[in-house]
Design an enzyme around this catalytic site. Structure first.
Site, mmCIF file in Angstrom:
data_model
loop_
_atom_site.group_PDB
_atom_site.id
_atom_site.type_symbol
_atom_site.label_atom_id
_atom_site.label_comp_id
_atom_site.label_asym_id
_atom_site.label_seq_id
_atom_site.Cartn_x
_atom_site.Cartn_y
_atom_site.Cartn_z
ATOM 1 N N CYS A 86 -68.820 -1.404 22.686
ATOM 2 C CA CYS A 86 -68.964 -1.513 21.227
ATOM 3 C C CYS A 86 -68.797 -2.971 20.856
ATOM 4 O O CYS A 86 -67.703 -3.528 21.036
ATOM 5 C CB CYS A 86 -67.904 -0.650 20.550
ATOM 6 S SG CYS A 86 -67.964 -0.728 18.753
ATOM 7 N N CYS A 222 -74.167 -2.792 13.717
ATOM 8 C CA CYS A 222 -74.007 -2.381 15.123
ATOM 9 C C CYS A 222 -74.217 -3.630 15.979
ATOM 10 O O CYS A 222 -75.330 -4.197 15.991
ATOM 11 C CB CYS A 222 -75.024 -1.303 15.468
ATOM 12 S SG CYS A 222 -74.957 -0.756 17.183
#
Ligand SMILES: N[C@H](CCC[C@H](N)C(=O)O)C(=O)O
Length: 320
Positions: A86, A222
């Site tokens: 992530c 993101c």
């Protein structure tokens, strides 16, 4: 007497992609998928796009053999699934470790399920953080298609340590309503699902994105997705002779991507800590940490803590 089910947490975000950090240096917490889903729920829990459990690699016999990093990011999606990597979460976790004095500013290594990443954190507690994300991988399944809002587009497969399918559109609004997950085919290419980026070029090195994240839904930003979009945009180009800088605009803000001559990609973005507190965990840890041990946010930068769970001076952690 503290409630053993209460545990310290820190909340923050990168370009409005938000996370809950659960400090767990001794690797005591047991996070079930149900616990993760409850913590991420924006009404019954703290609300987040994911959970980042911070574990000292020394407390994880498996991790310590695989990395030189001092800390491991145990990333969980709100659907309870394990996440491999992530980008925005790693930016935030690195800021947390430096701000509470668990690591000196500058370069630090953090282990993830997708491998160890080198992160650079400025010592001003506010400036943008940078991750060496490594090289994207575009090999693999061809003939990828994405269907959303009743329309189907060809997509580019990119692996950033987690799987992405990138669609290029004239305008990202054409993706319409992303409250329903896009369908990616062939399904066999993504047995565990994929994050889907809808990308519009706004200039030779300027992209606009919307992202539907695996295990989350549409997010405001993101990090790995922005990197995947740049990698897909350069799919037919050789590595550049000099570093090339891209701006990636997402609904939650701008991320900066640099493609280096080596082909590796740097991600730079904001990392903002917004809150700290304690949270009731239905799977009480067997942690030995008394509740009062939660290192208070106000102590950041001092590096000294009489009561913090990560006792010790900044100097002690400087070797970290
Ligand atoms: N949820 C996705 C990862 C998205 C990570 C994103 N939040 C980032 O900043 O890279 C997955 O399970 O692969």
């Amino acid at each position: 007497m503290t409630d053993p089910a209460l545990h310290p947490f820190v909340k923050g975000h990168g370009a409005e992609n938000d996370f809950v950090i659960l400090p767990d240096p001794e690797n005591h917490l047991i996070l079930t998928p149900e616990e993760v889903a409850r913590l991420c729920d924006r009404r019954t829990g703290l609300g987040a796009d994911g959970i980042l459990r911070a574990v000292r690699c020394a407390a994880d016999p498996e991790a310590i053999t695989m990395t030189d990093a001092e800390w491991f990011m145990d990333y969980r999606n709100p659907d309870g699934g394990l996440g491999a990597m992530c980008g925005n979460g790693l930016l935030l976790l690195a800021r947390y470790l430096v701000d509470v004095g668990l690591h000196r500013p500058g370069a630090l290594l953090i282990a993830t399920r997708a491998g160890t990443r080198r992160v650079h954190v400025p010592d001003d507690h506010t400036g943008p953080v940078t991750i060496d994300m490594g090289r994207p991988c575009l090999s693999g399944a061809g003939g990828i298609e994405v269907t959303a809002a009743g329309r189907t587009w060809p997509a580019v497969h990119v692996d950033m340590g987690n799987p992405h399918a990138v669609v290029f559109l004239e305008d990202t609004a054409l993706a319409e309503d992303l409250r329903t997950a896009p369908t990616v085919t062939p399904a066999a290419a993504y047995p565990h699902g994929a994050t889907v980026e809808f990308v519009a070029a706004r200039g030779p090195h300027h992209l606009q994105l919307r992202v539907h994240e695996r295990g989350v839904g549409e997010t405001r930003a993101c990090g790995t997705g922005a990197c995947a979009a740049v990698a897909a945009a350069r799919a037919h180009q050789p590595s550049p002779p000099l570093a090339v800088h891209y701006a990636a605009d997402l609904p939650g803000g701008r991320l900066h991507i640099v493609v280096r001559p080596s082909g590796a990609i740097d991600l730079t973005g904001p990392a903002v800590i917004t809150a700290q507190g304690t949270v009731h965990l239905t799977q009480p840890s067997d942690s030995k940490l008394p509740m009062g041990a939660a290192r208070t946010w106000a102590q950041r930068g001092s590096g000294e803590s009489e009561t913090g769970p990560f006792r010790g001076s900044r100097a002690e952690h400087a070797q970290g």
